[in-house]
Design an enzyme around this catalytic site. Structure first.
Site, mmCIF file in Angstrom:
data_model
loop_
_atom_site.group_PDB
_atom_site.id
_atom_site.type_symbol
_atom_site.label_atom_id
_atom_site.label_comp_id
_atom_site.label_asym_id
_atom_site.label_seq_id
_atom_site.Cartn_x
_atom_site.Cartn_y
_atom_site.Cartn_z
ATOM 1 N N SER A 290 30.793 23.787 38.275
ATOM 2 C CA SER A 290 30.605 25.096 38.895
ATOM 3 C C SER A 290 29.907 24.899 40.230
ATOM 4 O O SER A 290 29.527 23.780 40.588
ATOM 5 C CB SER A 290 29.778 25.993 37.984
ATOM 6 O OG SER A 290 28.442 25.524 37.972
ATOM 7 N N LYS A 291 29.745 26.009 40.936
ATOM 8 C CA LYS A 291 29.198 25.924 42.291
ATOM 9 C C LYS A 291 27.843 25.224 42.342
ATOM 10 O O LYS A 291 27.503 24.602 43.342
ATOM 11 C CB LYS A 291 29.082 27.329 42.881
ATOM 12 C CG LYS A 291 30.461 27.879 43.243
ATOM 13 C CD LYS A 291 30.406 28.738 44.479
ATOM 14 C CE LYS A 291 31.807 29.043 44.976
ATOM 15 N NZ LYS A 291 32.156 30.440 44.969
ATOM 16 N N ARG A 292 27.102 25.328 41.243
ATOM 17 C CA ARG A 292 25.775 24.723 41.305
ATOM 18 C C ARG A 292 25.832 23.193 41.336
ATOM 19 O O ARG A 292 24.862 22.526 41.681
ATOM 20 C CB ARG A 292 24.918 25.288 40.167
ATOM 21 C CG ARG A 292 24.666 24.478 38.997
ATOM 22 C CD ARG A 292 24.077 25.282 37.854
ATOM 23 N NE ARG A 292 24.842 25.026 36.655
ATOM 24 C CZ ARG A 292 24.746 23.929 35.938
ATOM 25 N NH1 ARG A 292 23.885 23.002 36.294
ATOM 26 N NH2 ARG A 292 25.489 23.749 34.872
ATOM 27 N N GLY B 178 27.774 21.712 43.400
ATOM 28 C CA GLY B 178 28.266 21.388 44.742
ATOM 29 C C GLY B 178 29.548 22.161 44.974
ATOM 30 O O GLY B 178 29.821 23.136 44.276
#
Ligand code: GLU
Length: 462
Positions: free
Chosen positions: A240-242, A244
């Site tokens: 997920s975005k967390r 990267g």
């Protein structure tokens, strides 16, 4: 049988890196089997499916060289055909009108929630006489899902997976407003597109069972399935975005080459022995669904950087320069002149040796335009003693031919004359010429810059 596969993204604003891998696997499978790789844009969510969101998918697929073999299909444009199939299922007795009111459906949901079960339609109108239908309710069409027995799908990645048929409730095929549901559209499109193999993320494995029953009810050939595990981050959680960037486009902006990205994505979940560097030609030759691993692969940024470094080193100078040009101009803040372009192109073979991304390569290429600002290490080399060596060297360089060999010879003889080691002279000279303590071969850089520019730089630092 000609293999026909499809990549079927829903536009969300960008192409997820996991979806890019799904597209790649489909593409390679088609090419390996001399089949066709198709693209279907699942644009039925009208809010999200903006022209920009669709363009983002095309642009990332273009970058990766994963353009389809036929014109893309837009799912929304086929809604009438989907509705037609719902009515055909109705005629065949495999579907029925359901006149449940919103309140009745809410009761079913509440009952399921009370038992901590997933919401489930209770089949209320499955066998009921439509003559008893309330006049005020516009009906939906529901699929008459078989309730006896079980279904086993021999998935090419997951193996044999069995689901009891009574686990599946009677899903809606056509909503009251006449629009088709996702589950129906996918099956109709895959059938009409003559898809032979469905290769997609394993988040769709459950859907395969519902979809299978629709194929069977229509008497259509059932495609083969391969559900690939999702990509996870380094910590083992779903990417997920967390972790990267998750957008394929962002990797382009970070200076990754399409070749390295493809090689990396291929290895992420697929293996051919211990091979790490696999170019597209080899990938096409070797690709098989059986090579796809069953457990989720972990995204490893360091590995991607290393692969990118490899592909940068092996790229020919001319095309590498073209790819790097926007990054150089970004680092400089202005467009390159013809002379500067020429110099950088000449220096490309030396520059590309150590860059891991096009951003790094672009930044390092700036030395052919101007000296970079001195960092701490470089500044530390500018001692009065070293400056005096540079001063003496400057006079010698004025009469020197600016070829690699001549420059090397003069540096060696000067160092000897000054009673110091070659490195002791070359290090401050490198700083004077490039502003850095690390650079491609100093003689090469000076040869490319030429006498006038090189001497100007030395004078400036003195
Ligand atoms: N549109 C779906 C998605 O983006 C894929 C559907 C499919 O491959 O069957 O997840």
């Amino acid at each position: 049988m000609t293999v026909r596969v499809r990549f079927a993204p829903s536009p969300t604003g960008y192409l997820h890196i996991g979806s890019a891998r799904t597209a790649l696997f489909n593409y390679l499978f088609a090419k390996h089997n001399k089949g066709k790789y198709l693209l279907r844009i699942e644009d039925t969510d009208r809010e999200r499916s903006t022209p920009e969101a669709i363009e983002a998918i095309f642009s990332s697929l273009n970058w990766l060289g994963l353009q389809p073999d036929e014109e893309p299909i837009f799912q929304f444009s086929r809604a009438e055909r989907h509705a037609e199939v719902a009515h055909e299922l109705l005629k065949k007795g495999h579907a029925y009108y359901c006149y449940c009111s919103p309140e009745e459906l809410q009761i079913m949901r509440d009952e399921a929630a009370a038992k901590k079960l997933p919401p489930r339609y209770n089949g209320m109108w499955r066998d009921r006489d439509p003559a008893t239908a309330p006049a005020t309710i516009k009906p939906v069409i529901r699929f008459k899902s078989p309730q006896e027995g079980s279904l086993t799908i021999n998935d090419h990645v997951q193996g044999a997976v069995t689901v009891q048929n009574n686990q599946l409730d009677d899903m809606v095929l056509l909503r009251a407003d006449g629009t088709p549901t996702y589950m129906l559209s996918v099956v109709v499109d895959d059938h009409d597109m003559e898809i032979t193999h469905i290769i997609r993320g394993d988040d769709h494995l459950n859907n395969a069972f519902r979809q299978y029953h629709i194929y069977a009810a229509m008497g259509w050939d059932i495609p083969e399935f391969a559900h690939i595990p999702l990509i996870h981050g380094a910590d083992g959680a779903k990417l997920s975005k967390r972790h990267g960037a998750t957008s394929a486009d962002v990797y382009k902006d970070m200076g990754f080459l399409a070749e390295s990205m493809k090689n990396y994505l291929l290895r992420l979940g697929w293996a051919h022995g211990n091979d790490e560097i696999i170019n597209e030609e080899q990938a096409i030759e070797w690709f098989s669904l059986e090579g796809i691993g069953r457990s989720p692969a972990r995204f490893d940024m360091a590995k991607l950087h290393n692969l990118n470094g490899h592909y940068i080193r092996h790229q020919d100078d001319e095309s590498l320069f073209k790819l790097t040009e926007p990054f150089i101009e970004k680092a400089l803040g202005y467009a390159l002149s013809t002379e500067e372009k020429q110099r950088i192109l000449q220096g490309m073979s030396g520059l590309k040796e150590r860059a891991k991304t096009l951003i790094e390569l672009g930044e390092s290429a700036v030395i052919y335009v101007k000296t970079l600002p001195l960092d701490e290490k470089a500044t530390a080399l500018m001692t009065p003693e070293n400056i005096s060596y540079l001063n003496k060297l400057l006079q010698k360089l004025e009469g020197c031919d600016f070829s690699h060999d001549a420059l090397e010879a003069i540096l060696r003889s000067s160092a000897e004359e000054f009673g110091i080691k070659l490195g002791q002279l070359a290090s401050p000279l490198r700083v004077a010429i490039t502003g850095q303590t690390i650079s491609p071969s100093l003689f090469e850089v000076m040869e490319i810059l030429g006498k006038e520019e090189s001497l100007k730089r030395i004078q400036k630092i003195i």
